[in-house]
Design an enzyme around this catalytic site. Structure first.
Site, PDB file in Angstrom:
ATOM      1  N   PRO A   1       7.683 -25.706  18.966  1.00 42.92           N
ATOM      2  CA  PRO A   1       8.572 -26.427  18.061  1.00 42.92           C
ATOM      3  C   PRO A   1       8.199 -26.188  16.603  1.00 42.92           C
ATOM      4  O   PRO A   1       7.028 -26.101  16.253  1.00 42.92           O
ATOM      5  CB  PRO A   1       8.344 -27.896  18.416  1.00 42.92           C
ATOM      6  N   THR A   2       9.225 -26.101  15.761  1.00 44.91           N
ATOM      7  CA  THR A   2       9.016 -25.938  14.326  1.00 44.91           C
ATOM      8  C   THR A   2       8.170 -27.094  13.806  1.00 44.91           C
ATOM      9  O   THR A   2       8.479 -28.243  14.077  1.00 44.91           O
ATOM     10  CB  THR A   2      10.373 -25.934  13.599  1.00 44.91           C
ATOM     11  N   GLY A   3       7.111 -26.784  13.096  1.00 40.33           N
ATOM     12  CA  GLY A   3       6.292 -27.839  12.528  1.00 40.33           C
ATOM     13  C   GLY A   3       5.160 -28.277  13.414  1.00 40.33           C
ATOM     14  O   GLY A   3       4.359 -29.106  13.058  1.00 40.33           O
ATOM     15  N   CYS A   4       5.076 -27.702  14.605  1.00 37.10           N
ATOM     16  CA  CYS A   4       3.995 -28.039  15.527  1.00 37.10           C
ATOM     17  C   CYS A   4       2.778 -27.185  15.161  1.00 37.10           C
ATOM     18  O   CYS A   4       2.910 -25.997  14.928  1.00 37.10           O
ATOM     19  CB  CYS A   4       4.425 -27.669  16.944  1.00 37.10           C
ATOM     20  N   VAL A   5       1.607 -27.815  15.088  1.00 39.61           N
ATOM     21  CA  VAL A   5       0.431 -27.011  14.724  1.00 39.61           C
ATOM     22  C   VAL A   5      -0.415 -26.652  15.944  1.00 39.61           C
ATOM     23  O   VAL A   5      -0.250 -27.223  16.990  1.00 39.61           O
ATOM     24  CB  VAL A   5      -0.438 -27.722  13.671  1.00 39.61           C
TER      25      VAL A   5
END
Lengths: 110, 135, 99
Positions: free
Chosen positions: A106-110
Protein backbone atom coordinates in the site's frame (compact mmCIF):
# COMPACT_ATOMS: atom_id res chain seq x y z
CA UNK A 1 12.65 -14.49 -4.25
CA UNK A 2 10.62 -16.25 -6.96
CA UNK A 3 7.73 -18.50 -5.96
CA UNK A 4 7.16 -21.83 -7.63
CA UNK A 5 3.72 -23.41 -7.58
CA UNK A 6 2.80 -26.49 -9.60
CA UNK A 7 5.89 -26.15 -11.75
CA UNK A 8 5.23 -22.48 -12.60
CA UNK A 9 7.64 -19.86 -11.26
CA UNK A 10 6.59 -16.26 -10.71
CA UNK A 11 8.76 -13.27 -9.85
CA UNK A 12 8.45 -11.24 -6.67
CA UNK A 13 10.20 -8.13 -5.36
CA UNK A 14 12.67 -8.27 -2.47
CA UNK A 15 9.83 -8.15 0.07
CA UNK A 16 7.86 -10.96 -1.51
CA UNK A 17 5.20 -8.93 -3.35
CA UNK A 18 4.31 -10.20 -6.81
CA UNK A 19 6.21 -8.46 -9.58
CA UNK A 20 3.24 -8.91 -11.94
CA UNK A 21 -0.21 -8.77 -10.48
CA UNK A 22 -1.55 -10.90 -13.34
CA UNK A 23 0.56 -13.85 -12.09
CA UNK A 24 -1.72 -14.19 -9.08
CA UNK A 25 -3.65 -17.37 -8.29
CA UNK A 26 -5.17 -18.82 -5.13
CA UNK A 27 -2.36 -21.36 -5.08
CA UNK A 28 0.24 -18.61 -5.07
CA UNK A 29 -1.55 -16.92 -2.16
CA UNK A 30 -1.52 -20.22 -0.26
CA UNK A 31 2.17 -20.71 -0.98
CA UNK A 32 3.00 -17.18 0.27
CA UNK A 33 1.01 -17.85 3.44
CA UNK A 34 2.75 -21.17 3.97
CA UNK A 35 6.11 -19.40 4.04
CA UNK A 36 4.72 -17.18 6.85
CA UNK A 37 3.33 -20.26 8.70
CA UNK A 38 -0.17 -19.00 8.06
CA UNK A 39 -3.01 -21.34 7.15
CA UNK A 40 -5.55 -19.43 5.09
CA UNK A 41 -9.08 -19.73 6.48
CA UNK A 42 -12.36 -18.52 5.04
CA UNK A 43 -11.91 -15.33 7.08
CA UNK A 44 -8.54 -14.69 5.45
CA UNK A 45 -10.01 -15.22 2.00
CA UNK A 46 -12.78 -12.72 2.71
CA UNK A 47 -10.18 -10.02 3.25
CA UNK A 48 -7.96 -11.12 0.38
CA UNK A 49 -10.88 -11.13 -2.04
CA UNK A 50 -12.04 -7.78 -0.73
CA UNK A 51 -8.60 -6.31 -1.43
CA UNK A 52 -8.56 -7.69 -4.95
CA UNK A 53 -11.96 -6.12 -5.63
CA UNK A 54 -10.82 -2.82 -4.10
CA UNK A 55 -7.74 -2.78 -6.30
CA UNK A 56 -9.76 -3.60 -9.42
CA UNK A 57 -11.99 -0.65 -8.70
CA UNK A 58 -9.49 1.98 -7.55
CA UNK A 59 -6.09 0.77 -8.80
CA UNK A 60 -4.51 1.30 -5.39
CA UNK A 61 -4.05 -0.81 -2.27
CA UNK A 62 -5.92 0.88 0.59
CA UNK A 63 -4.25 2.24 3.72
CA UNK A 64 -4.97 0.14 6.84
CA UNK A 65 -7.39 2.70 8.22
CA UNK A 66 -9.31 2.78 4.95
CA UNK A 67 -9.31 -1.01 4.66
CA UNK A 68 -10.61 -1.40 8.21
CA UNK A 69 -13.44 1.04 7.62
CA UNK A 70 -14.38 -0.49 4.27
CA UNK A 71 -14.34 -4.05 5.68
CA UNK A 72 -16.63 -2.87 8.47
CA UNK A 73 -19.02 -1.43 5.93
CA UNK A 74 -19.07 -4.61 3.89
CA UNK A 75 -18.69 -7.41 6.43
CA UNK A 76 -19.92 -5.79 9.64
CA UNK A 77 -18.34 -4.12 12.67
CA UNK A 78 -17.13 -7.39 14.24
CA UNK A 79 -14.75 -7.70 11.28
CA UNK A 80 -14.12 -4.04 10.56
CA UNK A 81 -11.74 -3.45 13.44
CA UNK A 82 -7.98 -3.56 13.90
CA UNK A 83 -8.03 -6.34 16.48
CA UNK A 84 -9.83 -8.78 14.19
CA UNK A 85 -7.68 -7.90 11.18
CA UNK A 86 -4.39 -8.05 13.09
CA UNK A 87 -5.33 -11.45 14.48
CA UNK A 88 -5.86 -12.70 10.93
CA UNK A 89 -2.77 -10.96 9.57
CA UNK A 90 -0.27 -10.43 12.38
CA UNK A 91 2.30 -8.78 10.07
CA UNK A 92 -0.22 -6.01 9.45
CA UNK A 93 -3.48 -6.40 7.53
CA UNK A 94 -2.62 -4.05 4.68
CA UNK A 95 0.93 -5.32 4.29
CA UNK A 96 0.41 -9.05 4.66
CA UNK A 97 -3.05 -9.37 3.12
CA UNK A 98 -2.04 -7.22 0.15
CA UNK A 99 0.90 -9.50 -0.46
CA UNK A 100 -1.29 -12.61 -0.51
CA UNK A 101 -3.77 -10.78 -2.73
CA UNK A 102 -1.01 -10.11 -5.25
CA UNK A 103 -1.21 -6.35 -4.85
CA UNK A 104 1.65 -3.90 -4.50
CA UNK A 105 2.52 -2.68 -1.03
CA UNK A 106 0.00 0.00 0.00
CA UNK A 107 1.07 3.56 -0.76
CA UNK A 108 2.57 5.06 2.36
CA UNK A 109 3.30 1.74 4.01
CA UNK A 110 6.84 1.50 5.36
CA UNK B 1 -17.29 8.07 15.45
CA UNK B 2 -14.30 8.30 13.19
CA UNK B 3 -14.44 12.04 13.08
CA UNK B 4 -14.74 12.36 16.83
CA UNK B 5 -11.76 10.14 17.57
CA UNK B 6 -9.82 11.79 14.75
CA UNK B 7 -10.36 15.16 16.40
CA UNK B 8 -9.24 13.99 19.81
CA UNK B 9 -6.15 12.35 18.38
CA UNK B 10 -5.22 15.51 16.56
CA UNK B 11 -5.67 17.82 19.51
CA UNK B 12 -3.82 15.65 21.98
CA UNK B 13 -1.66 13.56 19.71
CA UNK B 14 1.50 14.00 17.72
CA UNK B 15 0.12 16.36 15.08
CA UNK B 16 -1.06 19.22 17.27
CA UNK B 17 -3.63 21.54 15.76
CA UNK B 18 -5.52 20.53 12.63
CA UNK B 19 -4.27 22.62 9.71
CA UNK B 20 -5.84 23.45 6.40
CA UNK B 21 -3.92 21.84 3.57
CA UNK B 22 -4.55 22.65 -0.08
CA UNK B 23 -3.09 20.58 -2.87
CA UNK B 24 -2.94 22.66 -6.05
CA UNK B 25 -2.91 20.57 -9.21
CA UNK B 26 -2.04 22.41 -12.43
CA UNK B 27 -0.55 19.76 -14.71
CA UNK B 28 -2.05 17.25 -17.13
CA UNK B 29 -1.77 13.63 -15.95
CA UNK B 30 0.72 11.68 -18.09
CA UNK B 31 3.19 14.09 -19.71
CA UNK B 32 4.94 14.71 -16.40
CA UNK B 33 5.04 12.95 -13.04
CA UNK B 34 3.47 15.85 -11.10
CA UNK B 35 -0.13 14.57 -11.07
CA UNK B 36 0.76 11.09 -9.85
CA UNK B 37 3.17 12.47 -7.26
CA UNK B 38 0.47 14.79 -5.96
CA UNK B 39 -2.02 11.94 -5.65
CA UNK B 40 0.50 9.80 -3.78
CA UNK B 41 1.31 12.58 -1.35
CA UNK B 42 -2.41 13.14 -0.78
CA UNK B 43 -2.97 9.43 -0.06
CA UNK B 44 0.00 9.18 2.28
CA UNK B 45 -0.69 12.43 4.10
CA UNK B 46 -4.33 11.41 4.62
CA UNK B 47 -3.04 9.40 7.59
CA UNK B 48 -2.41 12.69 9.43
CA UNK B 49 -6.13 13.59 9.58
CA UNK B 50 -5.74 17.20 8.52
CA UNK B 51 -8.30 19.43 6.84
CA UNK B 52 -7.49 18.63 3.22
CA UNK B 53 -8.76 20.19 0.00
CA UNK B 54 -7.73 19.52 -3.58
CA UNK B 55 -7.79 22.20 -6.27
CA UNK B 56 -7.68 21.47 -9.98
CA UNK B 57 -6.91 24.38 -12.27
CA UNK B 58 -5.21 25.05 -15.60
CA UNK B 59 -4.23 21.69 -17.19
CA UNK B 60 -4.75 20.04 -13.79
CA UNK B 61 -8.43 19.67 -14.67
CA UNK B 62 -7.40 17.00 -17.20
CA UNK B 63 -6.33 14.74 -14.32
CA UNK B 64 -9.88 13.88 -13.38
CA UNK B 65 -11.66 13.51 -16.72
CA UNK B 66 -13.58 10.31 -17.33
CA UNK B 67 -12.62 7.74 -19.93
CA UNK B 68 -8.85 7.52 -19.42
CA UNK B 69 -7.44 4.33 -21.01
CA UNK B 70 -3.69 4.22 -20.69
CA UNK B 71 -2.94 0.71 -21.90
CA UNK B 72 -1.81 1.87 -25.35
CA UNK B 73 0.90 4.07 -23.80
CA UNK B 74 1.84 1.40 -21.26
CA UNK B 75 1.41 3.67 -18.26
CA UNK B 76 -0.69 3.02 -15.18
CA UNK B 77 -4.11 4.70 -15.30
CA UNK B 78 -4.32 6.30 -11.87
CA UNK B 79 -7.57 8.16 -12.42
CA UNK B 80 -9.71 5.53 -10.59
CA UNK B 81 -7.78 6.35 -7.42
CA UNK B 82 -9.43 9.78 -7.23
CA UNK B 83 -12.67 7.91 -6.58
CA UNK B 84 -11.03 6.24 -3.57
CA UNK B 85 -10.35 9.61 -1.91
CA UNK B 86 -13.81 9.62 -0.34
CA UNK B 87 -12.82 6.51 1.63
CA UNK B 88 -9.79 8.46 2.87
CA UNK B 89 -12.16 11.20 4.13
CA UNK B 90 -10.96 13.59 1.43
CA UNK B 91 -14.12 15.02 0.00
CA UNK B 92 -13.33 18.64 -0.80
CA UNK B 93 -12.39 18.72 -4.48
CA UNK B 94 -12.54 22.02 -6.33
CA UNK B 95 -12.31 22.70 -10.05
CA UNK B 96 -11.77 26.17 -11.42
CA UNK B 97 -14.59 27.06 -13.80
CA UNK B 98 -12.50 29.15 -16.19
CA UNK B 99 -9.89 26.40 -16.55
CA UNK B 100 -12.60 23.80 -17.13
CA UNK B 101 -14.42 25.86 -19.73
CA UNK B 102 -11.24 26.87 -21.56
CA UNK B 103 -10.67 23.15 -22.14
CA UNK B 104 -14.18 22.40 -23.36
CA UNK B 105 -15.06 20.43 -20.22
CA UNK B 106 -18.21 20.27 -18.14
CA UNK B 107 -18.83 19.20 -14.57
CA UNK B 108 -20.27 15.86 -15.75
CA UNK B 109 -16.99 15.03 -17.52
CA UNK B 110 -15.23 14.38 -14.21
CA UNK B 111 -14.69 10.99 -12.65
CA UNK B 112 -15.43 12.31 -9.13
CA UNK B 113 -17.91 14.78 -7.64
CA UNK B 114 -16.32 18.22 -7.59
CA UNK B 115 -17.33 21.73 -6.68
CA UNK B 116 -16.86 24.10 -9.59
CA UNK B 117 -15.75 27.56 -8.48
CA UNK B 118 -14.66 30.74 -10.23
CA UNK B 119 -11.20 32.31 -10.15
CA UNK B 120 -12.26 34.68 -7.38
CA UNK B 121 -13.45 31.85 -5.12
CA UNK B 122 -10.33 29.85 -5.94
CA UNK B 123 -8.23 32.83 -4.90
CA UNK B 124 -10.13 33.02 -1.59
CA UNK B 125 -9.67 29.27 -1.08
CA UNK B 126 -5.90 29.59 -1.53
CA UNK B 127 -5.79 32.57 0.78
CA UNK B 128 -7.58 30.69 3.57
CA UNK B 129 -5.06 27.83 3.83
CA UNK B 130 -2.31 27.15 6.34
CA UNK B 131 -0.25 25.09 3.92
CA UNK B 132 -0.29 24.96 0.12
CA UNK B 133 1.38 22.14 -1.77
CA UNK B 134 1.81 22.81 -5.48
CA UNK B 135 2.11 20.22 -8.19
CA UNK C 1 0.59 35.43 0.92
CA UNK C 2 3.72 35.10 -1.20
CA UNK C 3 3.50 33.54 -4.66
CA UNK C 4 6.62 32.24 -6.32
CA UNK C 5 6.85 31.64 -10.08
CA UNK C 6 9.72 29.65 -11.54
CA UNK C 7 8.70 29.19 -15.19
CA UNK C 8 9.19 31.49 -18.16
CA UNK C 9 5.92 33.19 -19.20
CA UNK C 10 6.64 32.40 -22.85
CA UNK C 11 6.89 28.69 -22.09
CA UNK C 12 4.17 28.11 -19.46
CA UNK C 13 1.12 29.92 -18.11
CA UNK C 14 2.36 29.78 -14.49
CA UNK C 15 2.86 33.55 -14.28
CA UNK C 16 -0.42 34.39 -15.98
CA UNK C 17 -2.34 32.00 -13.75
CA UNK C 18 -0.56 33.29 -10.66
CA UNK C 19 -1.42 36.92 -11.43
CA UNK C 20 -5.08 35.96 -11.82
CA UNK C 21 -5.11 34.56 -8.28
CA UNK C 22 -3.77 37.52 -6.33
CA UNK C 23 -5.59 39.11 -3.44
CA UNK C 24 -4.91 42.21 -1.44
CA UNK C 25 -1.66 41.74 0.48
CA UNK C 26 -0.23 39.20 -1.93
CA UNK C 27 3.30 39.55 -3.29
CA UNK C 28 4.95 37.80 -6.22
CA UNK C 29 8.54 36.60 -6.39
CA UNK C 30 10.02 35.56 -9.73
CA UNK C 31 12.79 32.97 -9.53
CA UNK C 32 14.71 30.67 -11.90
CA UNK C 33 13.20 30.95 -15.43
CA UNK C 34 10.38 32.88 -13.83
CA UNK C 35 12.61 35.97 -13.97
CA UNK C 36 11.91 36.21 -17.71
CA UNK C 37 8.53 37.48 -16.53
CA UNK C 38 10.28 40.55 -15.07
CA UNK C 39 11.41 41.89 -18.44
CA UNK C 40 10.48 44.99 -20.44
CA UNK C 41 9.31 44.72 -24.03
CA UNK C 42 7.96 41.18 -23.91
CA UNK C 43 4.52 39.78 -24.63
CA UNK C 44 3.80 39.56 -20.90
CA UNK C 45 5.16 42.98 -19.87
CA UNK C 46 1.77 44.67 -19.95
CA UNK C 47 0.18 42.01 -17.76
CA UNK C 48 3.01 42.30 -15.22
CA UNK C 49 2.87 46.10 -15.17
CA UNK C 50 -0.86 45.88 -14.54
CA UNK C 51 -0.29 43.57 -11.55
CA UNK C 52 2.44 45.90 -10.26
CA UNK C 53 -0.18 48.58 -9.66
CA UNK C 54 -1.72 46.51 -6.87
CA UNK C 55 0.97 44.10 -5.73
CA UNK C 56 4.67 44.21 -5.04
CA UNK C 57 6.64 42.07 -7.50
CA UNK C 58 10.14 40.86 -6.74
CA UNK C 59 12.74 39.08 -8.87
CA UNK C 60 15.70 37.09 -7.62
CA UNK C 61 18.71 39.05 -8.84
CA UNK C 62 21.17 36.15 -9.05
CA UNK C 63 18.79 34.50 -11.54
CA UNK C 64 18.41 37.76 -13.51
CA UNK C 65 22.16 38.23 -13.65
CA UNK C 66 22.86 34.62 -14.58
CA UNK C 67 20.63 35.07 -17.62
CA UNK C 68 22.18 38.41 -18.65
CA UNK C 69 18.88 40.24 -18.12
CA UNK C 70 20.10 42.88 -15.66
CA UNK C 71 19.40 45.84 -17.99
CA UNK C 72 15.93 44.74 -19.06
CA UNK C 73 13.97 44.63 -15.81
CA UNK C 74 10.64 46.47 -15.64
CA UNK C 75 10.80 49.63 -13.49
CA UNK C 76 9.11 49.00 -10.16
CA UNK C 77 10.08 45.34 -9.86
CA UNK C 78 12.20 44.97 -6.75
CA UNK C 79 15.37 42.93 -6.95
CA UNK C 80 16.25 40.66 -4.05
CA UNK C 81 19.12 38.35 -3.20
CA UNK C 82 18.81 34.99 -1.46
CA UNK C 83 18.44 36.45 2.00
CA UNK C 84 15.75 38.75 0.60
CA UNK C 85 13.99 35.63 -0.66
CA UNK C 86 14.09 34.18 2.86
CA UNK C 87 12.79 37.45 4.35
CA UNK C 88 9.83 37.42 1.96
CA UNK C 89 8.99 33.82 2.83
CA UNK C 90 9.10 34.65 6.53
CA UNK C 91 7.06 37.86 6.22
CA UNK C 92 4.12 36.16 4.56
CA UNK C 93 1.84 33.71 6.39
CA UNK C 94 1.85 31.24 3.50
CA UNK C 95 3.71 30.59 0.28
CA UNK C 96 2.37 29.14 -2.92
CA UNK C 97 4.59 27.91 -5.72
CA UNK C 98 3.47 28.23 -9.33
CA UNK C 99 5.36 25.60 -11.26
Amino acid sequence: MPITVAGKTVETDEEGYLANRTDWSEEIAKEMAKVDNCDLSQNHWEVINFLRQYYDEYQIAPAVRVLTKAIGKKLGPDKGNSKYLYELFPYGPAKQACKYAGLPKPTGCV
Amino acid sequence: MTEATGGIEMEEGVGGKVKKFLYVNRKAPYGTIYALESLEVVLIAAAFDQDVSLAFLDDGVYQIVKGQHTKPIDVKNFSPAYRALEGYDIEKLFVEKESMEARGLKEEDFIVPVKVIGTQEMTDLMQSQDVILSF
Amino acid sequence: MLHTVNKSPTERNALESCLKHLKKGCAVLLIEDGVYGALKGTSSTKMVEQALKNHPIYALYPDIEARGMQDRVIDGIKLVDYSGFVDLAVEHPSVQAWL
